[in-house]
Design a protein around this motif. Structure first.
Motif, PDB file in Angstrom:
ATOM      1  N   TRP A 120      85.372 -49.575  56.412  1.00 47.18           N
ATOM      2  CA  TRP A 120      85.122 -49.759  57.837  1.00 47.18           C
ATOM      3  C   TRP A 120      84.853 -48.436  58.555  1.00 47.18           C
ATOM      4  O   TRP A 120      84.346 -48.424  59.681  1.00 47.18           O
ATOM      5  CB  TRP A 120      86.296 -50.447  58.513  1.00 47.18           C
ATOM      6  CG  TRP A 120      86.569 -51.842  58.064  1.00 47.18           C
ATOM      7  CD1 TRP A 120      85.848 -52.600  57.191  1.00 47.18           C
ATOM      8  CD2 TRP A 120      87.662 -52.657  58.484  1.00 47.18           C
ATOM      9  NE1 TRP A 120      86.430 -53.831  57.033  1.00 47.18           N
ATOM     10  CE2 TRP A 120      87.558 -53.897  57.822  1.00 47.18           C
ATOM     11  CE3 TRP A 120      88.730 -52.460  59.340  1.00 47.18           C
ATOM     12  CZ2 TRP A 120      88.466 -54.930  58.003  1.00 47.18           C
ATOM     13  CZ3 TRP A 120      89.649 -53.492  59.522  1.00 47.18           C
ATOM     14  CH2 TRP A 120      89.497 -54.720  58.860  1.00 47.18           C
TER      15      TRP A 120
ATOM     16  N   HIS B 147      81.881 -47.389  61.176  1.00 46.52           N
ATOM     17  CA  HIS B 147      81.147 -48.580  61.614  1.00 46.52           C
ATOM     18  C   HIS B 147      81.693 -49.074  62.950  1.00 46.52           C
ATOM     19  O   HIS B 147      82.874 -48.916  63.249  1.00 46.52           O
ATOM     20  CB  HIS B 147      81.272 -49.704  60.577  1.00 46.52           C
ATOM     21  CG  HIS B 147      80.619 -49.372  59.279  1.00 46.52           C
ATOM     22  ND1 HIS B 147      79.264 -49.498  59.064  1.00 46.52           N
ATOM     23  CD2 HIS B 147      81.137 -48.893  58.129  1.00 46.52           C
ATOM     24  CE1 HIS B 147      78.979 -49.119  57.836  1.00 46.52           C
ATOM     25  NE2 HIS B 147      80.091 -48.739  57.243  1.00 46.52           N
ATOM     26  N   ALA B 148      80.831 -49.693  63.720  1.00 45.08           N
ATOM     27  CA  ALA B 148      81.280 -50.313  64.970  1.00 45.08           C
ATOM     28  C   ALA B 148      82.217 -51.463  64.627  1.00 45.08           C
ATOM     29  O   ALA B 148      81.960 -52.221  63.680  1.00 45.08           O
ATOM     30  CB  ALA B 148      80.084 -50.819  65.761  1.00 45.08           C
ATOM     31  N   TRP B 149      83.297 -51.574  65.370  1.00 40.27           N
ATOM     32  CA  TRP B 149      84.225 -52.687  65.147  1.00 40.27           C
ATOM     33  C   TRP B 149      83.480 -54.018  65.227  1.00 40.27           C
ATOM     34  O   TRP B 149      83.773 -54.938  64.483  1.00 40.27           O
ATOM     35  CB  TRP B 149      85.368 -52.652  66.171  1.00 40.27           C
ATOM     36  CG  TRP B 149      86.392 -51.604  65.869  1.00 40.27           C
ATOM     37  CD1 TRP B 149      86.507 -50.372  66.443  1.00 40.27           C
ATOM     38  CD2 TRP B 149      87.434 -51.679  64.895  1.00 40.27           C
ATOM     39  NE1 TRP B 149      87.557 -49.684  65.889  1.00 40.27           N
ATOM     40  CE2 TRP B 149      88.150 -50.469  64.943  1.00 40.27           C
ATOM     41  CE3 TRP B 149      87.841 -52.657  63.991  1.00 40.27           C
ATOM     42  CZ2 TRP B 149      89.243 -50.200  64.132  1.00 40.27           C
ATOM     43  CZ3 TRP B 149      88.945 -52.392  63.172  1.00 40.27           C
ATOM     44  CH2 TRP B 149      89.626 -51.188  63.246  1.00 40.27           C
ATOM     45  N   SER B 150      82.499 -54.100  66.104  1.00 38.84           N
ATOM     46  CA  SER B 150      81.744 -55.347  66.278  1.00 38.84           C
ATOM     47  C   SER B 150      80.850 -55.666  65.083  1.00 38.84           C
ATOM     48  O   SER B 150      80.395 -56.807  64.945  1.00 38.84           O
ATOM     49  CB  SER B 150      80.898 -55.274  67.552  1.00 38.84           C
ATOM     50  OG  SER B 150      79.989 -54.190  67.486  1.00 38.84           O
ATOM     51  N   ASP B 151      80.600 -54.692  64.206  1.00 39.97           N
ATOM     52  CA  ASP B 151      79.781 -54.920  63.018  1.00 39.97           C
ATOM     53  C   ASP B 151      80.590 -55.242  61.768  1.00 39.97           C
ATOM     54  O   ASP B 151      80.024 -55.558  60.724  1.00 39.97           O
ATOM     55  CB  ASP B 151      78.908 -53.687  62.725  1.00 39.97           C
ATOM     56  CG  ASP B 151      77.825 -53.474  63.769  1.00 39.97           C
ATOM     57  OD1 ASP B 151      77.510 -54.437  64.499  1.00 39.97           O
ATOM     58  OD2 ASP B 151      77.310 -52.344  63.856  1.00 39.97           O
ATOM     59  N   ILE B 152      81.894 -55.142  61.864  1.00 41.57           N
ATOM     60  CA  ILE B 152      82.748 -55.438  60.706  1.00 41.57           C
ATOM     61  C   ILE B 152      82.752 -56.950  60.507  1.00 41.57           C
ATOM     62  O   ILE B 152      82.944 -57.708  61.469  1.00 41.57           O
ATOM     63  CB  ILE B 152      84.161 -54.882  60.915  1.00 41.57           C
ATOM     64  CG1 ILE B 152      84.092 -53.339  60.982  1.00 41.57           C
ATOM     65  CG2 ILE B 152      85.106 -55.337  59.799  1.00 41.57           C
ATOM     66  CD1 ILE B 152      85.370 -52.666  61.408  1.00 41.57           C
ATOM     67  N   PRO B 153      82.518 -57.412  59.269  1.00 47.98           N
ATOM     68  CA  PRO B 153      82.445 -58.860  59.028  1.00 47.98           C
ATOM     69  C   PRO B 153      83.705 -59.593  59.508  1.00 47.98           C
ATOM     70  O   PRO B 153      84.831 -59.174  59.217  1.00 47.98           O
ATOM     71  CB  PRO B 153      82.302 -58.961  57.513  1.00 47.98           C
ATOM     72  CG  PRO B 153      81.690 -57.655  57.113  1.00 47.98           C
ATOM     73  CD  PRO B 153      82.271 -56.638  58.060  1.00 47.98           C
ATOM     74  N   ARG B 154      83.482 -60.652  60.242  1.00 47.24           N
ATOM     75  CA  ARG B 154      84.585 -61.431  60.824  1.00 47.24           C
ATOM     76  C   ARG B 154      85.605 -61.885  59.774  1.00 47.24           C
ATOM     77  O   ARG B 154      86.813 -61.811  60.028  1.00 47.24           O
ATOM     78  CB  ARG B 154      84.015 -62.631  61.591  1.00 47.24           C
ATOM     79  CG  ARG B 154      85.064 -63.419  62.344  1.00 47.24           C
ATOM     80  CD  ARG B 154      85.607 -62.538  63.436  1.00 47.24           C
ATOM     81  NE  ARG B 154      86.873 -63.053  63.893  1.00 47.24           N
ATOM     82  CZ  ARG B 154      87.427 -62.725  65.033  1.00 47.24           C
ATOM     83  NH1 ARG B 154      86.822 -61.897  65.833  1.00 47.24           N
ATOM     84  NH2 ARG B 154      88.579 -63.224  65.378  1.00 47.24           N
TER      85      ARG B 154
END
Length: 153
Positions: free
Chosen positions: A84, A87-94
Motif C-alpha cells: 500500500w 498509493h492513495a488510500w482511495s486506490d487500495i482495493p476495497r
C-alpha cells in the motif's frame, strides 16, 4: 523515567497517500512547526528518533538547539504498509481494506506489518527508553504514538 513522544512535522506528500515506511522529506512549513514544537517541550536529557527523514530532521533541529546528540531507533518507525505504500488510500482495493478492518490487530493484506507487530516493537522500545535514567524525547510517528497510548504507556 519520563518519555515525551513527539510526532514529526507535516511531511512533503499529497493528502490521502499511504506512507508508513516511505521516507519523505518535510513540508515547507517545517521551520514554523519545528520552532513551535521546541518552544513547547519540557526539559529533556536525551533524544531518539525514527530513522525516517521526516522525524530525523525534527530531532536534529531540536538536538542542535538543546545541544543534545540524537540517537536513531528503528523501532520508532511508522508501520510498514507493504504494497500500500505510496498509493492513495482511495486506490487500495476495497477487499484488502475490508480484510484489514475485519481483523485490524492481526491482518496484513498489504504484506507489511500488522498492528500487533508494530505494538510489539513499540512496547520494547518504550520499555528500554523508560529504563534509562533520563527524560527522553522520542521523535516518531502517529501510529507509534497511538500504539503507546492504547497500551497506557
Amino acid at each position: 523515567m519520563a518519555l515525551i513522544l513527539l510526532r514529526h512535522t507535516t511531511p512533503d506528500v499529497a493528502p490521502g497517500i499511504c506512507y508508513g515506511h516511505t521516507d519523505l522529506g518535510v513540508a515547507c512549513s517545517f521551520p514554523v512547526e519545528a520552532e513551535t514544537a521546541l518552544a513547547n517541550l519540557p526539559e529533556v536529557r536525551t533524544i531518539a528518533t525514527s530513522p525516517l527523514l521526516r522525524c530525523r530532521v525534527l530531532a536534529e533541529f531540536i538536538g542542535d538547539r538543546l545541544d543534545l546528540q540524537v540517537e536513531q531507533d528503528p523501532r520508532l518507525m511508522e508501520m510498514n504498509f507493504g504494497t500500500w505504500e505510496g498509493h492513495a488510500w482511495s486506490d487500495i482495493p476495497r477487499p484488502e481494506l475490508d480484510a484489514w478492518a475485519k481483523d485490524f490487530f492481526h491482518a496484513r493484506p498489504h504484506r507489511g506489518e500488522s498492528v500487533a507487530m508494530v505494538q510489539t516493537r513499540t512496547q520494547a522500545a518504550l520499555q528500554e527508553w523508560r529504563a534509562r535514567d533520563a527524560a527522553a524525547l522520542l521523535v516518531t510517528h502517529a501510529g507509534i504514538i497511538r500504539t503507546a497510548a492504547a497500551k497506557g504507556q
